[in-house]
Design a protein around this motif. Structure first.
Motif, PDB file in Angstrom:
ATOM      1  N   GLU A  22      58.248  -3.637  -9.427  1.00 53.78           N
ATOM      2  CA  GLU A  22      57.272  -2.742  -8.816  1.00 53.78           C
ATOM      3  C   GLU A  22      56.429  -3.474  -7.778  1.00 53.78           C
ATOM      4  N   MET A  23      56.118  -4.733  -8.047  1.00 51.56           N
ATOM      5  CA  MET A  23      55.328  -5.523  -7.098  1.00 51.56           C
ATOM      6  C   MET A  23      56.104  -5.745  -5.797  1.00 51.56           C
ATOM      7  N   THR A  24      57.401  -5.997  -5.915  1.00 50.10           N
ATOM      8  CA  THR A  24      58.192  -6.241  -4.703  1.00 50.10           C
ATOM      9  C   THR A  24      58.385  -4.967  -3.893  1.00 50.10           C
ATOM     10  N   GLN A  25      58.380  -3.802  -4.545  1.00 48.62           N
ATOM     11  CA  GLN A  25      58.572  -2.536  -3.852  1.00 48.62           C
ATOM     12  C   GLN A  25      57.284  -1.995  -3.242  1.00 48.62           C
ATOM     13  N   THR A  26      56.133  -2.494  -3.696  1.00 48.75           N
ATOM     14  CA  THR A  26      54.856  -1.996  -3.211  1.00 48.75           C
ATOM     15  C   THR A  26      54.493  -2.703  -1.908  1.00 48.75           C
ATOM     16  N   GLN A  27      54.144  -1.908  -0.901  1.00 46.10           N
ATOM     17  CA  GLN A  27      53.711  -2.483   0.375  1.00 46.10           C
ATOM     18  C   GLN A  27      52.396  -3.229   0.180  1.00 46.10           C
ATOM     19  N   LYS A  28      52.212  -4.265   0.975  1.00 38.00           N
ATOM     20  CA  LYS A  28      50.972  -5.030   0.893  1.00 38.00           C
ATOM     21  C   LYS A  28      50.054  -4.609   2.032  1.00 38.00           C
ATOM     22  N   ASN A  29      49.020  -3.863   1.703  1.00 42.92           N
ATOM     23  CA  ASN A  29      47.989  -3.498   2.675  1.00 42.92           C
ATOM     24  C   ASN A  29      46.692  -3.222   1.925  1.00 42.92           C
ATOM     25  N   LYS A  30      45.656  -2.868   2.670  1.00 45.81           N
ATOM     26  CA  LYS A  30      44.341  -2.678   2.031  1.00 45.81           C
ATOM     27  C   LYS A  30      44.359  -1.541   1.010  1.00 45.81           C
ATOM     28  N   ALA A  31      45.151  -0.531   1.249  1.00 43.72           N
ATOM     29  CA  ALA A  31      45.179   0.617   0.346  1.00 43.72           C
ATOM     30  C   ALA A  31      45.853   0.285  -0.994  1.00 43.72           C
ATOM     31  N   THR A  32      46.752  -0.679  -1.004  1.00 47.15           N
ATOM     32  CA  THR A  32      47.474  -0.997  -2.238  1.00 47.15           C
ATOM     33  C   THR A  32      46.998  -2.299  -2.876  1.00 47.15           C
ATOM     34  N   ALA A  33      45.982  -2.925  -2.326  1.00 52.37           N
ATOM     35  CA  ALA A  33      45.511  -4.213  -2.838  1.00 52.37           C
ATOM     36  C   ALA A  33      45.053  -4.107  -4.291  1.00 52.37           C
ATOM     37  N   HIS A  34      44.341  -3.044  -4.627  1.00 56.61           N
ATOM     38  CA  HIS A  34      43.855  -2.875  -6.003  1.00 56.61           C
ATOM     39  C   HIS A  34      45.028  -2.709  -6.965  1.00 56.61           C
ATOM     40  N   HIS A  35      45.997  -1.894  -6.580  1.00 51.02           N
ATOM     41  CA  HIS A  35      47.167  -1.663  -7.426  1.00 51.02           C
ATOM     42  C   HIS A  35      47.934  -2.965  -7.651  1.00 51.02           C
ATOM     43  N   LEU A  36      48.102  -3.755  -6.601  1.00 50.03           N
ATOM     44  CA  LEU A  36      48.795  -5.030  -6.748  1.00 50.03           C
ATOM     45  C   LEU A  36      48.013  -5.986  -7.652  1.00 50.03           C
ATOM     46  N   GLY A  37      46.699  -5.933  -7.566  1.00 53.22           N
ATOM     47  CA  GLY A  37      45.874  -6.763  -8.449  1.00 53.22           C
ATOM     48  C   GLY A  37      46.054  -6.383  -9.906  1.00 53.22           C
ATOM     49  N   LEU A  38      46.134  -5.081 -10.179  1.00 55.36           N
ATOM     50  CA  LEU A  38      46.363  -4.626 -11.550  1.00 55.36           C
ATOM     51  C   LEU A  38      47.731  -5.069 -12.055  1.00 55.36           C
ATOM     52  N   LEU A  39      48.728  -5.011 -11.163  1.00 53.79           N
ATOM     53  CA  LEU A  39      50.067  -5.446 -11.556  1.00 53.79           C
ATOM     54  C   LEU A  39      50.088  -6.949 -11.852  1.00 53.79           C
ATOM     55  N   LYS A  40      49.366  -7.724 -11.041  1.00 55.32           N
ATOM     56  CA  LYS A  40      49.301  -9.169 -11.279  1.00 55.32           C
ATOM     57  C   LYS A  40      48.642  -9.459 -12.625  1.00 55.32           C
TER      58      LYS A  40
END
Length: 65
Positions: free
Chosen positions: A14-32
């Protein structure tokens, strides 16, 4: 243990499929954070830990008195 490994693989995918930008930063942090928790569970299973019988700290009984 296989369940934890499967969750790690799913989270990494899911982390590799999620784009990295300001809108998804929180979601990526939760995944980490979820990934770190799952990796910690692999190292130390939930059943391990303190709280068992043995010598402990009892503030009511001190040898100074």
């Amino acid at each position: 243990m296989g369940s934890t490994l499967a969750k790690i693989v799913e989270t990494e995918a899911e982390m590799t499929q999620t784009q990295k930008n300001k809108a998804t930063a929180h979601h990526l942090g939760l995944l980490k954070a979820r990934l770190a928790k799952l990796r910690r569970e692999l190292i130390t299973p939930k059943g391990a830990g303190g709280g068992g019988p043995g010598e402990g700290f009892d503030p009511g009984r001190s040898r100074l008195h």
